[in-house]
Design an enzyme around this catalytic site. Sequence first.
Site, PDB file in Angstrom:
ATOM      1  N   SER A  69     -56.155 -19.603   1.703  1.00 52.77           N
ATOM      2  CA  SER A  69     -57.136 -20.292   2.848  1.00 52.77           C
ATOM      3  C   SER A  69     -56.678 -20.020   4.360  1.00 52.77           C
ATOM      4  CB  SER A  69     -57.498 -21.484   2.529  1.00 52.77           C
ATOM      5  OG  SER A  69     -58.312 -21.671   1.313  1.00 52.77           O
ATOM      6  N   GLU A 100       0.807  -1.185   0.006  1.00 52.48           N
ATOM      7  CA  GLU A 100       0.070   0.005   0.063  1.00 52.48           C
ATOM      8  C   GLU A 100       0.712   1.339  -0.146  1.00 52.48           C
ATOM      9  OE1 GLU A 100      -3.477   0.356  -0.187  1.00 52.48           O
ATOM     10  OE2 GLU A 100      -3.423  -1.757  -0.606  1.00 52.48           O
TER      11      GLU A 100
END
Length: 735
Positions: free
Chosen positions: A428, A162
Site C-alpha cells: 500500500s 616468509e
Amino acid sequence: MAWGRKKSGGRKEPQFGLGASLAELRLGPQDRIPNSESKPKKSSVKRKVDDDDDDDPPPERKPRPSRSGARRRSKSRISISRLCYWGAVLGLWTAIAVVGVVVWVGAHLPPIQSLEIPKRPPTIQIVGLDGSVLATRGEMAGANVALKDLPPYLPKAFIAIEDRRFYSHYGVDPWGILRAAVANLLHRGVSQGGSTLTQQLAKNLFLTQERTIQRKLQEAELAFWLERKHSKNEILELYLNRVYFGSGAYGVEAAAQRYFGKSAKNVTLAEAAMLAGLVKSPSRLAPNRNPEGAEKRAQTVLAAMADAKFITEAQAQASIGHPAYSVKPAGAGTINYVADWIGEVLDDLVGQIDQDIVVETSIDPKLQSIAEAAVIDELAAKSVKFNVSQGALVAMTPDGAVRAMVGGRNYAESQYNRAVTAKRQPGSAFKPFVYLTAIEAGLTPDTIRPDAPLNIKGWKPENFEHEYLGAVTLTQALAMSLNTVAVRVGLEVGPNNVVRTAHRLGISSKLEPNASIALGTSEVSLTELVGAYVPFANGGQGITPHVVLKIRTSSGKVLYARQPDQLGQVIDPRNVAMMNTMMQETLLNGTARKADIPGWMAAGKTGTSQDFRDAWFIGYTARLVTGVWLGNDDNSPTKKATGGGLPVEVWTRFMRAAHQGVPVATLPTSQGGGGLLSNLAQAASQISEPTAQAPLAPLPATGANRPAPTRTSARPEAAAGLDGWLMERLFGGNR
C-alpha cells in the site's frame, strides 16, 4: 681341368689302425678356413715342423688375451663415447629449450620500459557533512614508511616466516622451492610455498593472482629483474609498503592503523608477528574477523623468529603471553553500506581513479548513528516475535540529499544493501501514486467511492480487516488503506497512467500496468520509493536521490561538484497540497497513528505486501523524508508484521531524534508560500467545485481509539464541494 686334378691327386684307399686314423683326421693349414688373422705361409712352416718333430716338446706360447674381454672393453669405450655424445646433444637442446622458455615468458611480460615500480594504490576517503572521516574505500594504502623508521623486529618477522634466506639468494631460492616441494609431498597438499619475498613483490606489483605455470615463470623472471635493479633493503621496503594485509589494508602502515589504531613505527613485537602472519592468508586471518586464527599464526611467527635467532626464546614467550588485539576501525558499521554505494557511482562521476581522493558526502554522522541504533535496537527487541530478520532505512532532505542510510542490521554478516539493491513489493506504500493520478484527473480528496467487494476476472481484492465501509472519501480510503477503493480508482484512471505518474516522480524500476498495480505488486527499492515521495515534501519539484556532493584530490583540486537538479515541477503545487492533507490523515486517524513527531506536521503511508512478506512506512516532514523497510532476505512471510507496526516504531524513534532542535516548518506550499494553509487557499480559487458528494463514512475507532473525524464546521462558509472541504480543513474538525 677337373680330370687333371682328379688324376694328380689319385685315390687313396682307407687305412685302418689308430695311427692311421689320427694321421688321416689331423687338419692341415690348408684345410682351415682362412681369416683376417691367419698367415698361411708361416703357419705352413710351423705346422710342418711340428708334424715332423713329434718327440720334441712344443715351444712355450705367450697367453693370448680373451676375445670376450676385449669385446667388452671395446663396447664399454663405445658406450661411454655415445653417452657423452647424447649427453651433449641433450644438454644443448635443454639449453635451447630453457632459452626458448625464457624468451617466450619475457615476450608475454609488459614492455620492459613499463616495468617500473607502480604508484601505490589510491586511497578513497569518504567524509561526512561535518568533515569527519566516515570510511575509507578503494585499495586502501597507508603512507609509505622507510625501512629505517620501522622497529627492527618488524621486517625480521617477515623474513623469518616468509623467506629465511632473503639476503643470500638472487630472487629465487632453489632450496626453498625444494623444501616446500618435500613438505607439500609429505602433507599431500599445498602446505608451504617456495616463493621468496622478491617473487611475492613481483607478483603484487606486476602480475595477477592466478596460479598457473606461466605466471610462476613470469614471477621468477621478474624477481631476477628486481634483484638486479634494486638492493635487498629497497626490495624489502617496497614489499612491506605494498603487501596486502586483509580488510582492504595495503602496506604495514595501513594495516597497523586498521588493526591496532597506531602507526607501524610503534607496533610491539607481538603486533609485528601478527602482521607478518597475515600475508599467508589475509582474508582468512584478519584479526578483526578471526582473532583466534590471527593469534595462533602470530605465535608461529614468533617461534620462527626465535629459531632464526632474531629474538630470544624469552622474548618469544613474553610476546605470546601478551597477544595483540585488534581494534574496531573507524567507520565500521552500517556506514559501510553508504561507502559501498558511493564506490558504485564513482566511476560514473570521475572515471578511473589513479590518485588519492576525498569524497564529500551529504551524510550527517549524528543522523547515521541514530538511524543505525533505531533499526538494530528495534530488530533486537522484536525480530523473533515478528519473525523479521532484516531492516533498512533511508532518510533524505527535500532536495534528495541522503542524510542517513542503513542497508541491513549487520554489515559484517551481510554486505547486501537492502536500501539500494534489494527490490521488494511496496504494498500500500505505492497507493499515493494512484491517488495522485486521480487528483490530477479531476477527483478531489472528498470524492466518494464505494468500499465494497470487487471481482476482476476472478481476482477478488480484499481489505486487511476483511471488512467493507461502504461509501468513503478518497482521503478515508488512503488513510485506512482500503484495497478495494484503490483498485477501483486505479482502474478508473488507468493502470498505464498510474505507472507514468510513479515514473515521473522518480520510480525507476519496471512497473506492470495491470489491475494489481494499485496494491503495489511491482517491486521497487527503498531508496527510489523514498525519492519518489520527496516531491510531496518539497512542493512538487523532481529530485534525484544522491549522496556525493563533491570529489577532490588530496591536494584540493575539485574533480566533481554536484549541480542542482533541473527536473523542474513534477506535481502541480495545488495537487501537492491535497495529497499532503490526505497523507497527513494517515498519521492522525489512519494506519500510522503511532507515528507522531510533537510540534511537527507530518504525512506518509504504510505498506504491507502479500502474506506479510514486507512491511513499509514512508513518512515525511518539511525537513526530512524517511522510509523504513522490514522483512526477510529469503522473502519468507513474517508473523503478521505490518507497516503500521514495527516500521512506524523505527521511523518515529529516528524522526523524533532527528527533529530535536530543528526549527519547526510546515509542509510546503505552492509558489513558496508560508505553509499548507496558503497552498489550500490558493487551490480554492483555482479548482472548480466538485460534484455533489455523499456524507463521509465515519472512520472506525481502532488502535489508539481516536474519535472519528466529524463533518461539523466551525464556520457557516463550510459548504459542500471543494470550498467546503478547504474551509473545513482550515477551520473545522476536532483535531
